[in-house]
Design a protein around this motif. Structure first.
Motif, PDB file in Angstrom:
ATOM      1  N   MET A   1       0.825  -1.211   0.000  1.00  0.00           N
ATOM      2  CA  MET A   1       0.000   0.000   0.000  1.00  0.00           C
ATOM      3  C   MET A   1       0.860   1.263   0.000  1.00  0.00           C
ATOM      4  SD  MET A   1      -3.036  -1.254   2.540  1.00  0.00           S
ATOM      5  CE  MET A   1      -4.110   0.086   2.115  1.00  0.00           C
ATOM      6  N   ASP A   2       2.180   1.076  -0.107  1.00  0.00           N
ATOM      7  CA  ASP A   2       3.103   2.207  -0.229  1.00  0.00           C
ATOM      8  C   ASP A   2       3.024   3.172   0.957  1.00  0.00           C
ATOM      9  OD1 ASP A   2       5.203   3.326  -1.598  1.00  0.00           O
ATOM     10  OD2 ASP A   2       3.912   4.753  -2.659  1.00  0.00           O
ATOM     11  N   ARG A   3       2.811   2.611   2.129  1.00  0.00           N
ATOM     12  CA  ARG A   3       2.773   3.453   3.331  1.00  0.00           C
ATOM     13  C   ARG A   3       4.123   3.373   4.041  1.00  0.00           C
ATOM     14  NH1 ARG A   3      -2.287   1.839   6.772  1.00  0.00           N
ATOM     15  NH2 ARG A   3      -1.562   3.593   7.991  1.00  0.00           N
ATOM     16  N   ASP A   4       4.595   4.484   4.517  1.00  0.00           N
ATOM     17  CA  ASP A   4       5.878   4.528   5.205  1.00  0.00           C
ATOM     18  C   ASP A   4       5.662   4.218   6.688  1.00  0.00           C
ATOM     19  OD1 ASP A   4       8.593   4.817   5.307  1.00  0.00           O
ATOM     20  OD2 ASP A   4       8.511   6.971   5.685  1.00  0.00           O
ATOM     21  N   LYS A  40      11.842   8.613   7.888  1.00  0.00           N
ATOM     22  CA  LYS A  40      11.133   8.378   6.634  1.00  0.00           C
ATOM     23  C   LYS A  40      11.891   7.413   5.721  1.00  0.00           C
ATOM     24  CE  LYS A  40       7.627  11.041   7.244  1.00  0.00           C
ATOM     25  NZ  LYS A  40       6.358  10.422   7.534  1.00  0.00           N
ATOM     26  N   SER A  41      11.163   6.630   4.995  1.00  0.00           N
ATOM     27  CA  SER A  41      11.621   5.769   3.896  1.00  0.00           C
ATOM     28  C   SER A  41      12.337   4.490   4.323  1.00  0.00           C
ATOM     29  CB  SER A  41      12.509   6.536   2.920  1.00  0.00           C
ATOM     30  OG  SER A  41      13.811   6.682   3.441  1.00  0.00           O
ATOM     31  N   HIS A  44       9.785   0.089   5.976  1.00  0.00           N
ATOM     32  CA  HIS A  44       9.538  -1.249   5.436  1.00  0.00           C
ATOM     33  C   HIS A  44      10.787  -2.119   5.513  1.00  0.00           C
ATOM     34  CE1 HIS A  44       7.439  -4.308   3.223  1.00  0.00           C
ATOM     35  NE2 HIS A  44       8.460  -4.396   2.385  1.00  0.00           N
ATOM     36  N   SER A  45      11.930  -1.557   5.164  1.00  0.00           N
ATOM     37  CA  SER A  45      13.181  -2.297   5.251  1.00  0.00           C
ATOM     38  C   SER A  45      13.487  -2.666   6.704  1.00  0.00           C
ATOM     39  CB  SER A  45      14.314  -1.447   4.668  1.00  0.00           C
ATOM     40  OG  SER A  45      15.529  -2.118   4.787  1.00  0.00           O
ATOM     41  N   ASN A  97      15.518  -6.092   1.440  1.00  0.00           N
ATOM     42  CA  ASN A  97      14.390  -5.300   0.983  1.00  0.00           C
ATOM     43  C   ASN A  97      13.483  -6.213   0.192  1.00  0.00           C
ATOM     44  OD1 ASN A  97      14.595  -2.433   1.718  1.00  0.00           O
ATOM     45  ND2 ASN A  97      16.587  -2.665   0.768  1.00  0.00           N
TER      46      ASN A  97
END
Ligand code: SF4
Length: 98
Positions: A1-4, A40-41, A44-45, A97
Motif C-alpha cells: 500500500m506504499d505506506r511509510d 522516513k523511507s 519497510h526495510s 528489501n
C-alpha cells in the motif's frame, strides 16, 4: 500500500523490546511506540530485517546473541552468549528489501 510504516508482529515486538528500542507490553503498543518518530523511507526495510532477525537469530528460545549483528547495542539483560553460535564473523546482513 506504499505506506511509510513499520508493521509489528510477534517477531518485531520481541526483538524491539529485547534490544531496548521500546518498552511495551503488547504488539499494538510497540507499533505505536516505534512508529511515533520513525525516520522516513526505511520503515519497510526495518520491518523486514527485524522479521528476519527474529526468525533466525533472536528467536523466542535459544536465541543466538553470539552471532547477532546488533549485540553491541542490545540492552537485553539475559543475553545468550554461552552457546555454540559465538563467532567473530557475523554474516547476517541487515540489507533485506522485499
Ligand atoms: S543480542 Fe540477543 S537478545 Fe539482543 S537482539 Fe541479538 S539475539 Fe536478540
Amino acid at each position: 500500500m506504499d505506506r511509510d510504516i513499520c508493521p509489528v508482529d510477534t517477531h518485531l515486538h520481541r526483538t524491539l523490546n529485547r534490544i531496548g528500542l521500546v518498552k511495551a507490553k503488547s504488539p499494538d503498543k510497540t507499533f505505536f511506540a516505534i512508529n511515533k518518530n520513525f525516520p522516513k523511507s526505511i520503515a519497510h526495510s526495518f520491518h523486514t530485517n527485524l522479521i528476519r532477525l527474529g526468525r533466525e537469530i533472536c528467536t523466542p528460545k535459544n536465541y543466538k546473541c553470539g552471532i547477532c549483528p546488533v549485540e553491541n547495542i542490545c540492552k537485553f539483560s539475559d543475553k545468550n552468549l554461552n552457546n555454540n553460535f559465538i563467532s567473530e564473523n557475523r554474516p547476517f546482513m541487515l540489507l533485506d528489501n522485499i
